[in-house]
Write an enzyme that holds these catalytic residues in place. Sequence first.
Site, mmCIF file in Angstrom:
data_model
loop_
_atom_site.group_PDB
_atom_site.id
_atom_site.type_symbol
_atom_site.label_atom_id
_atom_site.label_comp_id
_atom_site.label_asym_id
_atom_site.label_seq_id
_atom_site.Cartn_x
_atom_site.Cartn_y
_atom_site.Cartn_z
ATOM 1 N N SER A 49 -10.464 -1.221 6.239
ATOM 2 C CA SER A 49 -9.578 -0.723 5.225
ATOM 3 C C SER A 49 -8.885 -1.767 4.213
ATOM 4 C CB SER A 49 -8.673 0.500 5.237
ATOM 5 O OG SER A 49 -9.268 1.530 5.202
ATOM 6 N N SER A 52 -9.482 2.227 2.587
ATOM 7 C CA SER A 52 -8.624 2.729 1.661
ATOM 8 C C SER A 52 -7.661 2.111 0.909
ATOM 9 C CB SER A 52 -7.946 3.843 2.459
ATOM 10 O OG SER A 52 -7.032 3.222 3.510
ATOM 11 N N LYS A 96 0.890 -1.219 0.070
ATOM 12 C CA LYS A 96 0.043 -0.021 0.063
ATOM 13 C C LYS A 96 0.730 1.369 -0.032
ATOM 14 C CE LYS A 96 -4.023 1.722 2.562
ATOM 15 N NZ LYS A 96 -4.852 1.615 3.392
#
Length: 440
Positions: free
Chosen positions: A177, A153, A77
């Site tokens: 997330s 996210s 990420k």
Amino acid sequence: MSEYSTAQQATAAIRAGQASSRELTEQLLALIAADTSVNAVVETRPEYALQAATAADEAVAAGADLGPLHGVPMTVKEAIDVAGLRTTWGDPDSADYVPDTSATLVERLTQAGAIIVGKTNVHTMLGDFGQTDNAIYGRTNNPHDLTRTPGGSSGGAAAALAAGLTYLEYGSDLVGSIRLPAAYCGVYGLKPTAGVVPLDGFQPPGIPAVANEFPSMSNVGPLARSAGDLRTALQVTGGPVGKAMSWRLEPPRHRTLSDFRVGVVLDHPDAPVTAEVGAALSNQVDALARQGVKIIEGWPDGVDPSDQAEAFGFQIGLFFALNGDGADFSTLAEVVAEERRRLAARAAWQSYFSDIDVFLCPTSFTTAFPHDDRPFDERTIEGRPYDAQVFWISHASLTGLPAVSMPVPSDGLPVGAQVISAFHEDDTAITFADLATGSL
């Protein structure tokens, strides 16, 4: 994508000489470069990746000791520090920030033989659990339907896996997330037991690295195309900084599906599931029962799910207050009372797991929904509040319990089932998901 769909399959092929790390890395980089629709992988480092892949192949030829992820190209990420790659959190004010050190989890993945080829997209400042969009990299789309969200996210992480643009991913989970994107994209995602994976190297750009003393809410964990890959990733990244060698993943309670006792709740008035989600989950539970799994319906004794979802909301406010946003949102007396509430919730779940092995429930009440650019408080999904997505993920988050989102068969868009297990028994949830879905 190659025939090696999981990280375990890829590294096994590399070890056996059936494939080379360089071939797989070149192929992955080419797929990323050719993508014009999903927009999941937002930065790569081809020169480093190809050099590391060549070195990995040379190590195989030399008969060297090989790590459990040897030669596997993967991504992480964007919010996780990788030395030499930008860490912006999707914030234009930090568009040029490049850390000079990597997060501990990145170092551990590399030591295990993985090759970090690049980073995946995030929502601006990780501020949306349902969508992934920012002013630097733009919007990420769901590979199953480009008009729909991959979740947030860590939407780029889940979308990259679903689109075949990476073999393994590492994301973060504060308000679902990891789990929500995994469910919406049809992959596996693990929120580990709170505090198991170090959080250093995971902070907004430019903020000095300090020890995180509030790990119950914010966690980092893997996403993958198999439950077994989640296990491998957790095994190589878990443990306190400087003491990883002394940390061991607790073995699962069972290794045979029919030995599991599974608590089940598939619906609730606060976040009623759609017909599509309900049918898929009901079919999965029926299939488990036919395979000899003992099904026990109902919430644990002492667990009021609405009360715990509300308590989770307070803890999120406290998390942001401790990180400098809205420090006056509550009184000390309220914080003390809410901490007692949180610990009581954890105790109730731990007592439940003395007899029950895992708890199965929806990851979200819905499948992936269309992109929605309206202001946050104006959004709805299927006529329901946008934040209803948080209800099902809140209980494991509040208590710090490990939770796996696993894909279940569906006639339409992907559907995720959430598997929650006892504190520090991550592999019980992983193994159940593995056996229940036949992911290997």
